[in-house]
Design a protein around this motif. Structure first.
Motif, mmCIF file in Angstrom:
data_model
loop_
_atom_site.group_PDB
_atom_site.id
_atom_site.type_symbol
_atom_site.label_atom_id
_atom_site.label_comp_id
_atom_site.label_asym_id
_atom_site.label_seq_id
_atom_site.Cartn_x
_atom_site.Cartn_y
_atom_site.Cartn_z
ATOM 1 N N VAL A 73 0.843 -1.196 0.000
ATOM 2 C CA VAL A 73 0.000 0.000 0.000
ATOM 3 C C VAL A 73 0.876 1.243 0.000
ATOM 4 O O VAL A 73 2.055 1.191 0.348
ATOM 5 C CB VAL A 73 -0.942 0.018 1.222
ATOM 6 N N SER A 74 0.297 2.350 -0.398
ATOM 7 C CA SER A 74 1.010 3.628 -0.441
ATOM 8 C C SER A 74 0.689 4.439 0.809
ATOM 9 O O SER A 74 -0.354 4.251 1.443
ATOM 10 C CB SER A 74 0.611 4.421 -1.685
ATOM 11 N N GLY A 75 1.616 5.345 1.129
ATOM 12 C CA GLY A 75 1.372 6.215 2.269
ATOM 13 C C GLY A 75 2.657 6.793 2.821
ATOM 14 O O GLY A 75 3.734 6.648 2.244
ATOM 15 N N VAL A 76 2.531 7.435 3.956
ATOM 16 C CA VAL A 76 3.656 8.088 4.625
ATOM 17 C C VAL A 76 4.189 7.158 5.710
ATOM 18 O O VAL A 76 3.410 6.600 6.495
ATOM 19 C CB VAL A 76 3.223 9.433 5.233
ATOM 20 N N GLU A 78 5.248 6.223 9.010
ATOM 21 C CA GLU A 78 5.003 6.817 10.324
ATOM 22 C C GLU A 78 6.119 6.498 11.318
ATOM 23 O O GLU A 78 6.514 7.355 12.116
ATOM 24 C CB GLU A 78 3.668 6.301 10.865
ATOM 25 N N SER A 79 6.658 5.289 11.258
ATOM 26 C CA SER A 79 7.725 4.910 12.181
ATOM 27 C C SER A 79 8.561 3.806 11.559
ATOM 28 O O SER A 79 8.100 3.073 10.667
ATOM 29 C CB SER A 79 7.153 4.434 13.515
ATOM 30 N N ILE A 80 9.819 3.703 12.013
ATOM 31 C CA ILE A 80 10.754 2.674 11.555
ATOM 32 C C ILE A 80 11.324 1.976 12.782
ATOM 33 O O ILE A 80 11.821 2.619 13.703
ATOM 34 C CB ILE A 80 11.883 3.274 10.694
ATOM 35 N N ASP A 98 1.331 5.280 7.862
ATOM 36 C CA ASP A 98 0.228 5.977 8.523
ATOM 37 C C ASP A 98 -1.082 5.237 8.238
ATOM 38 O O ASP A 98 -1.541 5.161 7.097
ATOM 39 C CB ASP A 98 0.152 7.410 7.996
ATOM 40 N N PRO A 99 -1.731 4.667 9.260
ATOM 41 C CA PRO A 99 -2.905 3.812 9.020
ATOM 42 C C PRO A 99 -4.221 4.568 8.930
ATOM 43 O O PRO A 99 -5.259 3.948 8.635
ATOM 44 C CB PRO A 99 -2.900 2.898 10.245
ATOM 45 N N THR A 205 13.097 6.264 5.019
ATOM 46 C CA THR A 205 13.262 7.038 6.249
ATOM 47 C C THR A 205 11.892 7.452 6.768
ATOM 48 O O THR A 205 10.902 7.474 6.026
ATOM 49 C CB THR A 205 14.121 8.291 6.009
ATOM 50 N N GLN A 206 11.827 7.801 8.037
ATOM 51 C CA GLN A 206 10.574 8.223 8.644
ATOM 52 C C GLN A 206 10.084 9.511 7.999
ATOM 53 O O GLN A 206 10.857 10.441 7.774
ATOM 54 C CB GLN A 206 10.771 8.422 10.152
ATOM 55 N N GLY A 207 8.799 9.540 7.681
ATOM 56 C CA GLY A 207 8.221 10.705 7.022
ATOM 57 C C GLY A 207 8.231 10.619 5.516
ATOM 58 O O GLY A 207 7.598 11.437 4.839
ATOM 59 N N GLN A 208 8.931 9.645 4.959
ATOM 60 C CA GLN A 208 8.990 9.499 3.505
ATOM 61 C C GLN A 208 7.688 8.895 2.986
ATOM 62 O O GLN A 208 7.068 8.050 3.635
ATOM 63 C CB GLN A 208 10.182 8.612 3.129
ATOM 64 N N THR A 209 7.260 9.337 1.826
ATOM 65 C CA THR A 209 6.060 8.798 1.193
ATOM 66 C C THR A 209 6.458 7.702 0.223
ATOM 67 O O THR A 209 7.323 7.903 -0.634
ATOM 68 C CB THR A 209 5.289 9.896 0.450
ATOM 69 N N VAL A 210 5.856 6.539 0.360
ATOM 70 C CA VAL A 210 6.118 5.424 -0.539
ATOM 71 C C VAL A 210 4.879 5.178 -1.378
ATOM 72 O O VAL A 210 3.748 5.331 -0.899
ATOM 73 C CB VAL A 210 6.515 4.161 0.238
ATOM 74 N N ALA A 211 5.097 4.830 -2.614
ATOM 75 C CA ALA A 211 3.987 4.612 -3.545
ATOM 76 C C ALA A 211 4.062 3.197 -4.075
ATOM 77 O O ALA A 211 5.067 2.799 -4.672
ATOM 78 C CB ALA A 211 4.039 5.618 -4.695
ATOM 79 N N ALA A 212 3.031 2.414 -3.839
ATOM 80 C CA ALA A 212 2.939 1.053 -4.346
ATOM 81 C C ALA A 212 2.241 1.098 -5.697
ATOM 82 O O ALA A 212 1.061 1.403 -5.784
ATOM 83 C CB ALA A 212 2.167 0.174 -3.370
ATOM 84 N N SER A 213 3.011 0.819 -6.760
ATOM 85 C CA SER A 213 2.448 0.847 -8.106
ATOM 86 C C SER A 213 2.725 -0.506 -8.754
ATOM 87 O O SER A 213 2.704 -1.540 -8.093
ATOM 88 C CB SER A 213 3.053 2.008 -8.905
ATOM 89 N N PHE A 214 3.007 -0.506 -10.064
ATOM 90 C CA PHE A 214 3.289 -1.762 -10.742
ATOM 91 C C PHE A 214 4.589 -2.395 -10.234
ATOM 92 O O PHE A 214 4.747 -3.594 -10.233
ATOM 93 C CB PHE A 214 3.367 -1.537 -12.257
#
Length: 409
Positions: A73-76, A78-80, A98-99, A205-214
């Motif tokens: 899933v995509s999102g920010v 929140e913690s590592i 971030d849930p 890193t914490q605060g980074q936005t990850v995007a789940a794509s292809f």
């Protein structure tokens, strides 16, 4: 005449100089005949030992099994909870997205499911009522109290109510699936390790936005067991035919130049790799790493032993190429060479005997570019085999019979 004495004296001087030149030439000739150049030889004793042809290559040290941990899933972030070199166990939380957006989706799906269930209950009550009306009208029709049209209308209402209930049940199943999907996505906000191992790479890193794509982004790289490593070596197509599973493999790394690691070939992969028209094949060698000295990504200088003979009579490879100065330029050769394998069997070496080189025909087997195996010939262990000769030196005091002298190492 006044000039006559001068001419006579000049002739006397010229004659004296000529005599001196003749005497000097004669002395030089006699010296050259008496003092001859001394040829000094470098010898190595033939011995018994190991001859092991090998293929040389370079490779990279890698864990046997490496797991890439990504996100569905995509999102920010929140913690590592995991960092480089962290020992993790299966199911351990490494990071959390971030849930809140996914919790909201779960709540919406739950509300829609509750609405669908309420609608199902309502329509089930209506179905009960229409069933009762339909039954009553059928009874009244037999006694002539209602018309056929009234019966048909009641029966139609019952059929529609029954179909509505089935539709509501399907809607409830759909809403329930959506609710489960939302819960699954909510669960994916917790990124956990699927195996026991060690984190060797962290790409988030914490605060980074990850995007789940292809293409799922890789957040962590986990090595399952760093006490067992493998070396992926690139072997050229010219040498790959000599390499087989089970071959002994040794290698060194820059961090420990004096230490030689030992392992064995586990796999010779068939897939070719072409870089700048050079074809290579991947050879995988396994190696134990109990003290964790080897680390992923180290560059290894690999030596793969293709064949091996122990306790055989051997001579230095230079001895097969050596020929005395006076014998050079004549027909014949000292033996054909072949890198990392066997020579042509017919060859020759020169043994120092009584201060002079003696030619000894031999038959050779394996050759590892350092030593050659002697399989036949009038040669014994300990015989001084000539590998080189030094520049001749004129030394009358140390001149040997025939003008030869030797130094051994």
């Amino acid at each position: 005449m006044p000039g006559a004495p001068v001419s006579r004296r000049a002739r006397q001087i010229l004659a004296f100089v000529a005599v001196l030149l003749l005497v000097a030439l004669g002395v030089a000739y006699l010296w050259n005949r008496t003092v001859r150049p001394v040829v000094r030889y470098t010898t190595v004793a033939a011995d018994r030992g190991t001859v092991a042809p090998a293929v040389l290559s370079t490779g990279t040290v890698n864990p046997v099994t490496t797991i890439q941990i990504g996100t569905y899933v995509s999102g920010v972030i929140e913690s590592i909870s995991c960092d480089f070199n962290t020992r993790v166990s299966a199911g351990q939380l490494c990071a959390k997205i971030d849930p809140r957006p996914y919790q909201s989706a779960v709540d919406q799906a739950a509300a829609a499911l509750a609405t669908a269930r309420a609608q199902l209950e309502k329509d089930q009550a209506n179905l009960g009522y229409t069933t009762l009306v339909d039954t009553r009208h059928r009874g009244l029709l037999g006694r002539g109290f209602v018309s056929q049209e009234a019966v048909d209308t009641a029966h139609n209402a019952w059929a529609q109510a029954r179909a509505q209930v089935e539709l509501d049940r399907a809607d409830v199943a759909q809403r329930q699936a959506q609710w489960r999907s939302a819960r699954i996505n909510l669960g994916y906000t917790k990124i956990v390790s699927p195996v026991d191992g060690t984190v060797v790479s962290r790409n988030v890193t914490q605060g980074q936005t990850v995007a789940a794509s292809f293409q799922t982004p890789t957040l962590f790289l986990i090595a399952t067991d760093l006490t067992r490593m493998q070396v992926d070596a690139s072997v050229s197509e010219a040498d790959i035919g000599q390499v087989a599973v089970g071959n002994e493999a040794t290698f060194t790394v820059a961090s420990y130049p004096q230490r030689r690691f030992a392992g064995r070939v586990l796999q010779v992969r068939l897939a070719p790799q072409t870089v700048q028209n050079v074809v290579t094949y991947d050879v995988v060698a396994g190696v134990p790493n109990p003290d964790l000295a080897l680390r992923p990504g180290m560059t290894a200088s690999v030596r793969i032993v293709t064949r091996r003979t122990d306790g055989v009579l051997r001579v230095p490879d230079q001895a097969l190429r050596y020929r005395p100065t006076e014998a050079r330029g004549q027909a014949g050769s000292s033996g054909a060479e072949s890198a990392g394998g066997a020579h042509d069997r017919a060859a020759q070496v020169w043994v120092l005997a009584d201060g002079a080189p003696r030619r000894v025909p031999v038959e050779v087997g394996l050759n590892d570019d350092t030593y050659a195996e002697v399989i036949a010939g009038d040669l014994d262990a300990g015989d001084p085999v000539i590998v080189a000769e030094r520049a001749p030196q004129a030394d009358a005091r140390h001149a040997a019979p025939g003008g030869l002298a030797a130094t051994r190492r």
